[in-house]
Structure formats: structure tokens, C-alpha cells
Design an enzyme around this catalytic site. Sequence first.
Site, PDB file in Angstrom:
ATOM      1  N   ARG A 110     -35.431 -49.936 -38.734  1.00 15.76           N
ATOM      2  CA  ARG A 110     -35.505 -50.743 -39.383  1.00 15.76           C
ATOM      3  C   ARG A 110     -35.939 -51.808 -38.174  1.00 15.76           C
ATOM      4  O   ARG A 110     -36.305 -51.173 -37.341  1.00 15.76           O
ATOM      5  CB  ARG A 110     -33.389 -51.315 -39.070  1.00 15.76           C
ATOM      6  CG  ARG A 110     -33.043 -52.721 -38.485  1.00 15.76           C
ATOM      7  CD  ARG A 110     -32.902 -53.212 -39.688  1.00 15.76           C
ATOM      8  NE  ARG A 110     -32.116 -54.377 -39.813  1.00 15.76           N
ATOM      9  CZ  ARG A 110     -32.960 -55.617 -39.647  1.00 15.76           C
ATOM     10  NH1 ARG A 110     -34.131 -55.706 -39.576  1.00 15.76           N
ATOM     11  NH2 ARG A 110     -32.098 -56.572 -39.327  1.00 15.76           N
ATOM     12  N   ARG A 138     -30.372 -45.983 -38.172  1.00 15.26           N
ATOM     13  CA  ARG A 138     -32.331 -46.333 -38.282  1.00 15.26           C
ATOM     14  C   ARG A 138     -32.806 -45.988 -37.114  1.00 15.26           C
ATOM     15  O   ARG A 138     -32.034 -46.794 -36.262  1.00 15.26           O
ATOM     16  CB  ARG A 138     -32.163 -47.475 -39.596  1.00 15.26           C
ATOM     17  CG  ARG A 138     -31.277 -47.383 -40.885  1.00 15.26           C
ATOM     18  CD  ARG A 138     -31.192 -48.965 -40.971  1.00 15.26           C
ATOM     19  NE  ARG A 138     -30.176 -49.785 -40.235  1.00 15.26           N
ATOM     20  CZ  ARG A 138     -29.504 -50.848 -40.794  1.00 15.26           C
ATOM     21  NH1 ARG A 138     -30.567 -51.711 -42.233  1.00 15.26           N
ATOM     22  NH2 ARG A 138     -29.161 -51.716 -39.723  1.00 15.26           N
ATOM     23  N   GLU A 140     -28.498 -62.592 -47.471  1.00 13.66           N
ATOM     24  CA  GLU A 140     -28.658 -62.982 -48.770  1.00 13.66           C
ATOM     25  C   GLU A 140     -28.841 -64.733 -48.680  1.00 13.66           C
ATOM     26  O   GLU A 140     -28.997 -65.435 -49.880  1.00 13.66           O
ATOM     27  CB  GLU A 140     -27.798 -62.603 -49.511  1.00 13.66           C
ATOM     28  CG  GLU A 140     -26.009 -62.906 -48.908  1.00 13.66           C
ATOM     29  CD  GLU A 140     -26.241 -60.809 -48.143  1.00 13.66           C
ATOM     30  OE1 GLU A 140     -25.135 -61.111 -47.499  1.00 13.66           O
ATOM     31  OE2 GLU A 140     -26.956 -60.470 -47.999  1.00 13.66           O
TER      32      GLU A 140
END
Length: 219
Positions: free
Chosen positions: A54, A109, A62
Site C-alpha cells: 500500500r 498490507r 471513488e
Amino acid sequence: MKYALIFTLFAILLLALFTCPEKSVIATDHYRVVRIVDGDTFIANIDGKDVRIRLIGVDTPESVHPNKEVEHFGIEASDFLKKLLKDERVFFKYDQNNSATNHKDRYERMLAYVYRGSDSLFVNAEILKQGYGHAYTSYPFTFLEDFLKLERDARNQKRGLWADAETPVTTDQQHLVWFNPGNKKYHREGCRYLKDHALSMPIDEALQKGFDACKVCKP
Ligand SMILES: [Zn+2]
């Protein structure tokens, strides 16, 4: 005599190298990029294991582009990362802010600054610079202020996903609010809850990022 001088200079050079006060972060080996997951996450092969990486300080949610479909934005952002890292090797640097969790987030991550092996391009910064994501300010990190500036410049210059966004207002014309890195509350300048290292951003940006107004200073 001459040798003594050379030796002395050499000793001084060595001493300078080892006592350099710069906060140096050690870069890792180079690893192969296996697959891009989305605009800010990918998989690298580290010592034979696929590890999810990450990118620190970058977010490609979004909501970043008000005029585009969620799906459309996601595809464009991940295509951009694919373009940057296709058939590449990368190396990583870590941020000491994440050392307590061993550089992992809650999804396991690995949190990293990513550099392209072939030319040392700083991938996290490049995404913001070209307008394919925005600075992720929920957690503190070393480049927070630099990343906010890169995002702002990209928006003002209508790069990448900001290309057909509404005409931006320059920062000086906007009403600025203040926040503490790692906290999603925004304040009026001088609020007693602001710490020494507080940062500012235009109020529109704070609202877009889902920050809440402080109930004490009522910005
Ligand atoms: Zn406040």
C-alpha cells in the site's frame, strides 16, 4: 607529510559519512511487480512471496472526482499505476511513523514509499503530481505537507483526473482551515486544539475529504 594530510582528509570524510545528521531511510533491494490491484495498491514478489503493498500517503477513492463515475475513476487510477510499473522492479523505503505496526496496515498490507527500479522515480509522489489520486491525510507521515502541495498543484493545473473538474480557485482566494496531521477535524486558525505542526488547506478540500468542523472554534 603528504600522506599524513591525505590520511587526515580521508578520516574526516569517513567521519562525515557516518555522523551525517540527515534522517536517512534505508532503501530495500529491488523486487518484481507482480500485479496492480488498484490505484494505490499492488503486489510485489519479495523473496519468493507475493506481498500486498500500500503506497503511503496516497489515496485513490471513488469520491475524488465529483463528475465521474466511481468505476471509471478507479479504472483510470489503476491504469496509471500499471503504466508506471509495468514490467518494472521497485524498491521501497519505510516511514518511521509506521514502525510500531512493523510497516503494516490493519489489512496486513505493507506500507511503503515506492521507487521505480529503472530510474528511481518516486511513485507515491508521481501519482499525486500527475493528478491520479489525492494526499491521504488520516495518518501522519514524513511527506504529508509535500504531498498536499503536489495534489493542490495538480488540481490547479488540471492534470489527470482533475482535467475536467470545475475551474479551481487559487489557494490565496480560498478560505483556509487548519488541522493536525492524523486527525480529521478542521479548525479556525489559532484554535487551542491545534498543535505546533498543524497544517492548512482550503475548506473545500477539507469538506471533500470528509473532515468534521471543530465544535469549539466553529470554523
Ligand atoms: Zn478548533
